[in-house]
Motif scaffolding. Structure first.
Motif, mmCIF file in Angstrom:
data_model
loop_
_atom_site.group_PDB
_atom_site.id
_atom_site.type_symbol
_atom_site.label_atom_id
_atom_site.label_comp_id
_atom_site.label_asym_id
_atom_site.label_seq_id
_atom_site.Cartn_x
_atom_site.Cartn_y
_atom_site.Cartn_z
ATOM 1 N N ARG A 73 45.822 51.061 43.339
ATOM 2 C CA ARG A 73 46.787 51.437 42.296
ATOM 3 C C ARG A 73 47.803 50.328 42.085
ATOM 4 N NH1 ARG A 73 47.425 56.924 41.033
ATOM 5 N NH2 ARG A 73 46.098 58.383 42.191
ATOM 6 N N GLU A 74 48.276 49.777 43.196
ATOM 7 C CA GLU A 74 49.279 48.710 43.115
ATOM 8 C C GLU A 74 48.695 47.454 42.466
ATOM 9 O OE1 GLU A 74 50.398 48.291 47.160
ATOM 10 O OE2 GLU A 74 51.555 50.170 47.223
ATOM 11 N N PHE A 75 47.436 47.164 42.780
ATOM 12 C CA PHE A 75 46.795 45.997 42.173
ATOM 13 C C PHE A 75 46.699 46.156 40.656
ATOM 14 C CE2 PHE A 75 42.706 44.444 40.435
ATOM 15 C CZ PHE A 75 43.005 43.093 40.405
ATOM 16 N N ALA A 76 46.322 47.339 40.210
ATOM 17 C CA ALA A 76 46.206 47.589 38.771
ATOM 18 C C ALA A 76 47.541 47.335 38.076
ATOM 19 C CB ALA A 76 45.739 49.025 38.520
ATOM 20 N N GLN A 77 48.620 47.807 38.701
ATOM 21 C CA GLN A 77 49.939 47.589 38.122
ATOM 22 C C GLN A 77 50.324 46.113 38.177
ATOM 23 O OE1 GLN A 77 52.061 49.880 36.508
ATOM 24 N NE2 GLN A 77 52.933 47.890 35.967
ATOM 25 N N LYS A 78 49.901 45.443 39.253
ATOM 26 C CA LYS A 78 50.237 44.024 39.402
ATOM 27 C C LYS A 78 49.599 43.190 38.300
ATOM 28 C CE LYS A 78 50.361 40.306 42.821
ATOM 29 N NZ LYS A 78 50.091 39.929 44.229
ATOM 30 N N VAL A 79 48.388 43.548 37.892
ATOM 31 C CA VAL A 79 47.716 42.810 36.816
ATOM 32 C C VAL A 79 48.549 42.895 35.541
ATOM 33 C CG1 VAL A 79 45.658 42.650 35.377
ATOM 34 C CG2 VAL A 79 45.432 43.169 37.805
#
Length: 350
Positions: A73-79
């Protein structure tokens, strides 16, 4: 209609012991879902064993699975944060990739899509998740480390690569984490429901062993330099890299065609093709190649000069020294260039 296939499920274990209601060592599915969420439970069960194998419910590993899903989830937001504006996964702006590391990440993505797809076609959910989650994450972590200096610069290639990875990744995980995948798909601009979205398709043309070897070259150079620095306990101002001349690549090709470490046959062909005037040097290199070919498969000549120059800033940051790349021996005070081999440049520190 008859089912396409049947699977006999394995037994359930709890912390290594057989679940038994009479002994009280059971965990109810409803309780697990309430504590961890349905997606975490599904992900753990399908990642821990193939459907026909026994699964072992271990709290520590379940919590690890929960953290991995939170990371996703955090990676998706980071993108989206890296892009600096709202993501639209249904309309990713394509960018022509020039850097080897960007091509490498796309190549690895396609490798994992292919492997996950083939595993699911034979109901191997654990094998599929090894590629669809764990190995893909490992490659992404490596990519993020390699491009860390570009992340804050809104580099178009990095944004394209990460957006492409995310779009495919959400769809890859949809069978395993449907709730999380639907949420992320909607949040970041996917069209419709992810459960009805097209399954990711791998492109064989984007899977490149040459690109994979190129990245290995960069990583091995960094590793070799740092090992030498530790052994000799020095901090050099300059590190010189010498690349193998064309005749050594031709010799490696001949050895590959021979197909075995037969030095006599390799020598005979090399002399017959007149690849180099110095027969003694051909013999010495043939011996090295005969040993190396059992460990490093020949895939053809790669453009080491372009690859290393492309990664020069990264290499210099990793080894904390200036790096000079040589395609000849015009500057070679300690005669190190003669040690250069295909896929393994020679190193000189000063």
């Amino acid at each position: 209609k008859w089912p396409k296939g049947t699977v006999v499920f394995g037994m359930g274990l709890l912390e290594g012991n057989k679940m038994s209601s009479s002994k009280g060592n059971v965990i109810l599915l409803a309780d697990a879902i309430e504590e961890y969420s349905a997606d975490v439970v599904r992900l753990f069960l399908m990642a821990s064993a193939e459907p026909w194998q026994d699964f072992d419910w271990r709290e520590k590993e379940v919590r690890g699975t929960q953290r991995r899903l939170e990371w996703f989830r955090e990676f998706a937001q980071k993108v989206e944060d890296i892009k600096g504006e709202k993501l639209d996964l249904s309309n990713i702006e394509e960018v022509a990739l020039e850097r080897s590391i960007d091509k490498w990440m796309i190549s690895q993505l396609n490798v994992h899509i292919k492997a996950a797809t083939e595993a699911l076609e034979v109901f191997q959910t654990r094998q599929a998740l090894q590629h669809a989650l764990f190995l893909l994450k490992k490659d992404l972590d490596h990519y993020m480390y390699r491009v860390k200096d570009l992340v804050d610069k809104k580099d178009p290639a990095v944004i394209y690569v990460l957006s492409t990875v995310l779009s495919n990744w959400i769809r890859l995980l949809a069978p395993f984490t449907p709730h999380t995948s639907e949420e992320l798909w909607e949040k970041f601009g996917g069209e419709g429901f992810v459960s009805f979205a097209k399954w990711p398709e791998y492109d064989e043309e984007l899977i490149s062993e040459e690109i994979e070897r190129s990245e290995s070259l960069v990583q091995n150079i960094v590793k070799d330099i740092n090992e030498i620095k530790n052994i000799v306990d020095t901090d050099p101002e300059k590190i010189h890299l010498y690349l193998a001349p064309d005749w050594k690549w031709e010799l490696y090709k001949i050895a590959d065609e021979v197909g075995k470490p037969d030095i006599g046959q390799i020598m005979g062909r090399a002399i017959g093709q007149n690849i180099y005037d110095n027969k003694k040097e051909i013999a010495n290199v043939a011996k090295k190649i005969s040993k190396e070919m059992t460990k490093t498969r020949y895939i053809g000549k790669i453009d080491e000069a372009t690859i290393l120059n492309d990664a020069k800033e990264f290499i210099e940051a990793e080894v904390e020294s200036e790096v000079v790349i040589h395609t000849d021996d015009s500057y070679d005070p300690q005669n190190k260039a003669r040690n250069a081999m295909p896929y393994k440049p020679a190193i000189f520190m000063e």
